[in-house]
Design an enzyme around this catalytic site. Structure first.
Site, PDB file in Angstrom:
ATOM      1  NE  ARG A   1     -15.332 -74.396  12.550  1.00  0.00           N
ATOM      2  CZ  ARG A   1     -15.615 -74.840  13.764  1.00  0.00           C
ATOM      3  NH1 ARG A   1     -16.212 -74.042  14.629  1.00  0.00           N
ATOM      4  NH2 ARG A   1     -15.312 -76.060  14.118  1.00  0.00           N
TER       5      ARG A   1
ATOM      6  CG  PHE B   1      -8.426 -64.124  18.953  1.00  0.00           C
ATOM      7  CD1 PHE B   1      -8.966 -63.788  20.192  1.00  0.00           C
ATOM      8  CD2 PHE B   1      -8.614 -65.407  18.486  1.00  0.00           C
ATOM      9  CE1 PHE B   1      -9.672 -64.723  20.946  1.00  0.00           C
ATOM     10  CE2 PHE B   1      -9.316 -66.348  19.225  1.00  0.00           C
ATOM     11  CZ  PHE B   1      -9.842 -66.009  20.462  1.00  0.00           C
TER      12      PHE B   1
ATOM     13  CD  GLU C   1      -4.113 -63.473  18.753  1.00  0.00           C
ATOM     14  OE1 GLU C   1      -4.392 -64.640  18.442  1.00  0.00           O
ATOM     15  OE2 GLU C   1      -3.824 -63.127  19.928  1.00  0.00           O
TER      16      GLU C   1
END
Length: 311
Positions: free
Chosen positions: A164, A80, A55
């Site tokens: 999500r 992340f 990342e």
């Protein structure tokens, strides 16, 4: 429009941007099927870069690409993208005010079974403390798509928080307009104000209906731009109602609740109660059940509203 996850709307927006603007470049950290950047990768492979599970490199590469005049969208899971890469975002993107769009998915408790290690409950706090950073948390798929398209138009770093799980569709795409820094009042009311962001906007609407059944008129405001926050709509709510309940899928420390409290403590002091995770990590489990366990529900909003009205 059927209920969709805001990450799916991101994929749809990238498809549009890719066709309209050849300067759009998309980067991912080996999660393109989950972040939905894979939609762009299939159509425009020459403008897609998978940096792998790295990342810091994701953000550093995006920063470098931005210096060439391109418009990079960098994506990974929110934990992340913001946590592992924070220093790179700070020094290589926000400090030089580069035109990088960080579209981070899988934020909040609704990541579900992936557990505490993957549930970003601090990302809004991290990103809104950075000078030059615009922070957006859309309420549904319609707003997410519009926010991504708008983010591509403005110059400077933008953080877009995506989820999500599928969320209820609140807005109609055909007449929806998104303006950075402007909140939307969804429900009228003069007793109490509910100020919500992200997945909690639908919970706020549910709460207003439950309060209505008891003769309480609750105003519902969708704050999709956390920074810059719409001070005008907050001051108006503080002036016209008896208090404010904030609702967010984030730690109550540093997120929407803090931003509202900071604004109104200086501009129009009023009673504020916050609904969100209360300085705790999450755990593995079904997303909706986790929202229930940690008190991110319409019932919690109703309870806080009554606490204000009965004080």
């Amino acid at each position: 429009m059927a209920d969709i996850a805001t990450r799916d709307a991101y994929g749809e927006a990238l498809k549009i941007l890719g066709a309209e603007n050849e300067n759009i470049v998309v980067l991912d950290a080996d999660l393109s099927s989950s972040t939905k950047t894979g939609v762009f990768a299939e159509l425009y492979p020459e403008r897609f870069i998978n940096v792998g599970i790295a990342e810091q490199n994701l953000m550093g590469t995006a920063a470098g690409i931005a210096t060439t005049g391109k418009i990079p969208f960098a994506s990974s899971f929110a934990i992340f993208a913001t946590g592992r890469a924070f220093e790179i975002i700070r020094n290589s993107i926000a400090y030089p005010k580069l035109n990088v769009k960080i579209a981070a998915t899988h934020a909040g408790l609704t990541v579900g079974e992936d557990g505490a290690s993957h549930q970003a409950l601090e990302d809004i706090s991290l990103m809104r403390t950075l000078p030059n950073m615009t922070v957006i948390c859309p309420a549904d798929g319609v707003e997410a798509k519009a926010a991504i398209l708008k983010a591509a138009e403005i110059k400077g770093p933008v953080y877009i928080r995506l989820g999500r799980s599928k969320v209820p569709t609140i807005f109609k795409e055909e007449d929806f307009e998104f303006e950075i820094g402007k909140a939307k009042q969804i429900v009228d009311g003069d007793d109490i104000s509910i100020v919500a962001t992200g997945v909690m906007v639908s919970k706020a609407i549910e709460a207003s209906k439950k309060l209505k059944e008891e003769g309480i008129n609750a105003r519902v405001i969708n704050i999709s731009t956390i920074k810059p926050i719409d001070e005008e709509i907050l001051i108006k709510a503080a002036e016209e109602t008896k208090g404010i309940v904030t609702a967010e899928e984030h730690n109550i420390i540093g997120g929407l609740g803090s931003a509202v409290a900071e604004t109104l403590s200086e501009k129009k002091p009023t009673m504020i109660k916050r609904v969100g995770t209360e300085d705790t990590f999450g755990e593995s489990g079904n997303g909706e059940q986790l929202l229930e366990k940690y008190g991110l529900t319409s019932e919690s909003i109703v309870k806080k509203a009554k606490e204000i009205l009965n004080r």
